[in-house]
Structure formats: C-alpha cells, structure tokens
Write a protein that holds these residues in place. Sequence first.
Motif, PDB file in Angstrom:
ATOM      1  N   PHE A 145      -0.021 -34.745 -47.029  1.00  0.00           N
ATOM      2  CA  PHE A 145       0.525 -35.680 -46.020  1.00  0.00           C
ATOM      3  C   PHE A 145       0.918 -35.079 -44.822  1.00  0.00           C
ATOM      4  CE2 PHE A 145       4.595 -37.941 -44.592  1.00  0.00           C
ATOM      5  CZ  PHE A 145       3.643 -39.174 -44.168  1.00  0.00           C
ATOM      6  N   GLU A 146       1.761 -33.887 -45.063  1.00  0.00           N
ATOM      7  CA  GLU A 146       2.191 -33.154 -43.885  1.00  0.00           C
ATOM      8  C   GLU A 146       1.082 -32.696 -42.866  1.00  0.00           C
ATOM      9  OE1 GLU A 146       3.161 -32.914 -46.957  1.00  0.00           O
ATOM     10  OE2 GLU A 146       5.332 -33.674 -46.777  1.00  0.00           O
ATOM     11  N   SER A 147       0.041 -32.238 -43.454  1.00  0.00           N
ATOM     12  CA  SER A 147      -1.284 -31.834 -42.701  1.00  0.00           C
ATOM     13  C   SER A 147      -1.839 -32.826 -41.785  1.00  0.00           C
ATOM     14  CB  SER A 147      -2.294 -31.248 -43.518  1.00  0.00           C
ATOM     15  OG  SER A 147      -1.721 -29.866 -44.333  1.00  0.00           O
ATOM     16  N   LEU A 148      -1.894 -33.979 -42.587  1.00  0.00           N
ATOM     17  CA  LEU A 148      -2.568 -35.092 -41.734  1.00  0.00           C
ATOM     18  C   LEU A 148      -1.540 -35.730 -40.629  1.00  0.00           C
ATOM     19  CD1 LEU A 148      -4.006 -37.519 -44.277  1.00  0.00           C
ATOM     20  CD2 LEU A 148      -5.358 -35.971 -42.586  1.00  0.00           C
ATOM     21  N   VAL A 149      -0.453 -35.626 -40.489  1.00  0.00           N
ATOM     22  CA  VAL A 149       0.657 -35.915 -39.837  1.00  0.00           C
ATOM     23  C   VAL A 149       0.494 -34.872 -38.588  1.00  0.00           C
ATOM     24  CG1 VAL A 149       3.079 -36.306 -39.126  1.00  0.00           C
ATOM     25  CG2 VAL A 149       2.123 -37.155 -41.173  1.00  0.00           C
ATOM     26  N   THR A 150       0.487 -33.572 -38.735  1.00  0.00           N
ATOM     27  CA  THR A 150       0.586 -32.726 -38.048  1.00  0.00           C
ATOM     28  C   THR A 150      -0.717 -32.524 -37.204  1.00  0.00           C
ATOM     29  OG1 THR A 150       1.967 -31.288 -39.412  1.00  0.00           O
ATOM     30  CG2 THR A 150       0.755 -30.219 -37.605  1.00  0.00           C
ATOM     31  N   TRP A 151      -1.585 -32.856 -37.857  1.00  0.00           N
ATOM     32  CA  TRP A 151      -3.131 -33.090 -37.205  1.00  0.00           C
ATOM     33  C   TRP A 151      -3.101 -34.194 -36.367  1.00  0.00           C
ATOM     34  CZ3 TRP A 151      -6.883 -36.847 -37.885  1.00  0.00           C
ATOM     35  CH2 TRP A 151      -8.044 -36.728 -37.288  1.00  0.00           C
ATOM     36  N   ALA A 152      -2.476 -35.138 -36.814  1.00  0.00           N
ATOM     37  CA  ALA A 152      -2.593 -36.518 -35.912  1.00  0.00           C
ATOM     38  C   ALA A 152      -1.799 -36.461 -34.654  1.00  0.00           C
ATOM     39  CB  ALA A 152      -2.208 -37.709 -36.881  1.00  0.00           C
ATOM     40  N   ALA A 153      -0.742 -35.564 -34.697  1.00  0.00           N
ATOM     41  CA  ALA A 153       0.255 -35.525 -33.561  1.00  0.00           C
ATOM     42  C   ALA A 153      -0.594 -34.511 -32.517  1.00  0.00           C
ATOM     43  CB  ALA A 153       1.580 -34.500 -34.054  1.00  0.00           C
ATOM     44  N   TYR A 154      -1.373 -33.499 -33.148  1.00  0.00           N
ATOM     45  CA  TYR A 154      -2.216 -32.738 -32.132  1.00  0.00           C
ATOM     46  C   TYR A 154      -3.231 -33.364 -31.499  1.00  0.00           C
ATOM     47  CZ  TYR A 154      -5.487 -29.330 -30.240  1.00  0.00           C
ATOM     48  OH  TYR A 154      -6.268 -28.577 -29.334  1.00  0.00           O
ATOM     49  N   VAL A 155      -4.062 -34.268 -32.252  1.00  0.00           N
ATOM     50  CA  VAL A 155      -5.153 -34.963 -31.527  1.00  0.00           C
ATOM     51  C   VAL A 155      -4.720 -36.047 -30.476  1.00  0.00           C
ATOM     52  CG1 VAL A 155      -6.826 -34.312 -33.133  1.00  0.00           C
ATOM     53  CG2 VAL A 155      -5.613 -36.335 -33.535  1.00  0.00           C
ATOM     54  N   SER A 156      -3.617 -36.460 -31.052  1.00  0.00           N
ATOM     55  CA  SER A 156      -2.996 -37.610 -30.012  1.00  0.00           C
ATOM     56  C   SER A 156      -2.490 -36.819 -28.647  1.00  0.00           C
ATOM     57  CB  SER A 156      -1.828 -38.271 -30.823  1.00  0.00           C
ATOM     58  OG  SER A 156      -2.151 -39.033 -31.932  1.00  0.00           O
ATOM     59  N   GLU A 157      -1.552 -35.813 -28.807  1.00  0.00           N
ATOM     60  CA  GLU A 157      -1.097 -35.268 -27.634  1.00  0.00           C
ATOM     61  C   GLU A 157      -2.368 -34.785 -26.846  1.00  0.00           C
ATOM     62  OE1 GLU A 157       1.630 -32.675 -29.187  1.00  0.00           O
ATOM     63  OE2 GLU A 157       3.177 -33.869 -29.802  1.00  0.00           O
ATOM     64  N   GLU A 158      -3.214 -34.381 -27.235  1.00  0.00           N
ATOM     65  CA  GLU A 158      -4.168 -33.826 -26.365  1.00  0.00           C
ATOM     66  C   GLU A 158      -5.237 -34.968 -26.126  1.00  0.00           C
ATOM     67  OE1 GLU A 158      -4.670 -30.464 -25.630  1.00  0.00           O
ATOM     68  OE2 GLU A 158      -2.847 -30.333 -26.407  1.00  0.00           O
ATOM     69  N   HIS A 159      -5.201 -36.053 -26.316  1.00  0.00           N
ATOM     70  CA  HIS A 159      -5.951 -37.292 -25.903  1.00  0.00           C
ATOM     71  C   HIS A 159      -7.230 -37.170 -26.570  1.00  0.00           C
ATOM     72  CE1 HIS A 159      -2.577 -38.281 -23.238  1.00  0.00           C
ATOM     73  NE2 HIS A 159      -2.720 -36.872 -22.701  1.00  0.00           N
ATOM     74  N   LEU A 160      -7.270 -36.601 -27.613  1.00  0.00           N
ATOM     75  CA  LEU A 160      -8.706 -36.634 -28.273  1.00  0.00           C
ATOM     76  C   LEU A 160      -8.953 -37.913 -29.172  1.00  0.00           C
ATOM     77  CD1 LEU A 160      -8.546 -32.775 -29.482  1.00  0.00           C
ATOM     78  CD2 LEU A 160      -9.717 -34.013 -27.308  1.00  0.00           C
ATOM     79  N   ALA A 161      -7.982 -38.555 -29.592  1.00  0.00           N
ATOM     80  CA  ALA A 161      -7.918 -39.575 -30.587  1.00  0.00           C
ATOM     81  C   ALA A 161      -6.595 -40.178 -30.543  1.00  0.00           C
ATOM     82  CB  ALA A 161      -8.640 -39.315 -31.953  1.00  0.00           C
ATOM     83  N   ARG A 162      -6.458 -41.538 -30.986  1.00  0.00           N
ATOM     84  CA  ARG A 162      -5.335 -42.215 -31.509  1.00  0.00           C
ATOM     85  C   ARG A 162      -5.438 -42.339 -32.798  1.00  0.00           C
ATOM     86  NH1 ARG A 162      -5.931 -47.825 -28.688  1.00  0.00           N
ATOM     87  NH2 ARG A 162      -8.231 -47.278 -29.233  1.00  0.00           N
ATOM     88  N   VAL A 163      -4.460 -42.086 -33.316  1.00  0.00           N
ATOM     89  CA  VAL A 163      -4.014 -42.175 -34.779  1.00  0.00           C
ATOM     90  C   VAL A 163      -3.149 -42.935 -35.255  1.00  0.00           C
ATOM     91  CG1 VAL A 163      -3.682 -40.682 -36.961  1.00  0.00           C
ATOM     92  CG2 VAL A 163      -4.898 -39.668 -34.981  1.00  0.00           C
ATOM     93  N   LEU A 164      -3.396 -43.973 -36.029  1.00  0.00           N
ATOM     94  CA  LEU A 164      -2.318 -44.958 -36.576  1.00  0.00           C
ATOM     95  C   LEU A 164      -2.228 -44.940 -38.153  1.00  0.00           C
ATOM     96  CD1 LEU A 164      -0.940 -47.611 -36.562  1.00  0.00           C
ATOM     97  CD2 LEU A 164      -3.258 -48.872 -36.717  1.00  0.00           C
ATOM     98  N   PHE A 165      -1.019 -44.600 -38.537  1.00  0.00           N
ATOM     99  CA  PHE A 165      -0.705 -44.587 -39.912  1.00  0.00           C
ATOM    100  C   PHE A 165      -0.358 -46.039 -40.605  1.00  0.00           C
ATOM    101  CE2 PHE A 165      -0.439 -40.078 -39.217  1.00  0.00           C
ATOM    102  CZ  PHE A 165      -0.881 -39.286 -40.309  1.00  0.00           C
ATOM    103  N   ILE A 166      -0.756 -46.595 -41.517  1.00  0.00           N
ATOM    104  CA  ILE A 166      -0.380 -47.845 -42.043  1.00  0.00           C
ATOM    105  C   ILE A 166       0.384 -47.540 -43.461  1.00  0.00           C
ATOM    106  CG2 ILE A 166      -0.893 -49.937 -42.954  1.00  0.00           C
ATOM    107  CD1 ILE A 166      -3.482 -49.901 -41.002  1.00  0.00           C
ATOM    108  N   ALA A 167       1.805 -47.612 -43.355  1.00  0.00           N
ATOM    109  CA  ALA A 167       2.386 -47.363 -44.790  1.00  0.00           C
ATOM    110  C   ALA A 167       3.604 -48.279 -44.692  1.00  0.00           C
ATOM    111  CB  ALA A 167       2.879 -45.980 -44.699  1.00  0.00           C
TER     112      ALA A 167
END
Length: 199
Positions: A145-167
């Motif tokens: 979980f932590e790896s996915l969140v950290t990765w999501a933050a990186y690709v979002s901040e670098e404008h490579l993708a938008r990442v949406l968690f649903i929970a």
Amino acid sequence: DPKDQVMLLTGRRGNGQSSFVRDTCGVNGIYLNVAHMLEAGGSFDDRIFVKQFSKAFAYWPTQGMDRQMNALLDLILPGSSKLSRENEALVMVQRVLSTVTAALGAWHHRRLGCHDWESLPSSGVPLIVIDGFTSENKGRRGAFFESLVTWAAYVSEEHLARVLFIADSSFAEPAILSALGNRPERLEVRELHDAKPGA
C-alpha cells in the motif's frame, strides 16, 4: 482535477464509488483492482500476486527470476539469500512500477516535445485508478500500500499521470496521509455521499 496531487475518492463502504468512476471515465483509464490481488490466492501466493499486479499494467513477462536466483544461491551457500519472501514480492512490484514510470516519462516527453506543460490541459495525462484496498486487506502485503501511494505521489507531482485511489472512509485518508509523510498538500480528497431521495 488536481495536476500534482494524489486523488482520493472516499465514502461509506458499498456507496458505489467504483461504479461512479467507471461510469464517468469509461475506458479512459488504467484500472488496478488490488482486491483481486490481496484476496483469494494472491494473499499467500507470490506468483499469483505478482502476475495479477503485472497484468494490470500490461507488464510482460511476469518476473520470477529473483526467487530462482535466491534458491540457487541458498543451494550453493546456505543462508546467503538476501531477500525474504515479502521483500522479494515487493522488489518485483517496484520493478513493475519503475518500468511503468519510465514508460509514462517517455510518453510524456514524446507528447509534449518542446511545449510548456502548463499550456496543456491536465487531461492530457493518463488516469490510473487504484481500487480495492480495505482496512482488512491493506496490511496483507507488507509495504505494498505504501509503495503504491509513494509511487502515485511521484508520478502525480511529475505530471506523468493522475492517480485516483478509491477506498472507504473508515481508513483511507489517514492511511494515505501517513504514507505521504503527513503532508496534506500532496492529497486531494473528495467524498461521495448518499444521494438524497428525489435527487
């Protein structure tokens, strides 16, 4: 539509967040349903877990060499294997995410060429939807979980993708904030409420 934040759509469990996103976005996204990976066979079988995770990103071939190399090393020099079973699966997850990041970066570079990022709409980047985490299954794979969140933050901040968690709201926001180092500016939260009768 934040350009550089991880997004979270939350609400009461069973409130229809997943259906809402699929109906709204249709096929315009990459959907990663971690419930299938963390429940059933993926909760205890590394091969099934990594195969399902790799398949979600169209990553092929599924990695399996680490386990074979560790087994060979242990055979030659008992106790020399450095990776535990959990760490081995996490290393494979990190390799897939690294490859996806490199692909997103290459796509981003080709797409933009010499254009300025701010002049383009944020809808010009892929949407990755991560669904299926619950308070019960979040800890079944250490640090996943932590790896996915950290990765999501990186690709979002670098404008490579938008990442949406649903929970569901029972755990999602505090857990994601914890994985982000308690930096609320890196997270955009929306809550889906029940519709009022007659709405």
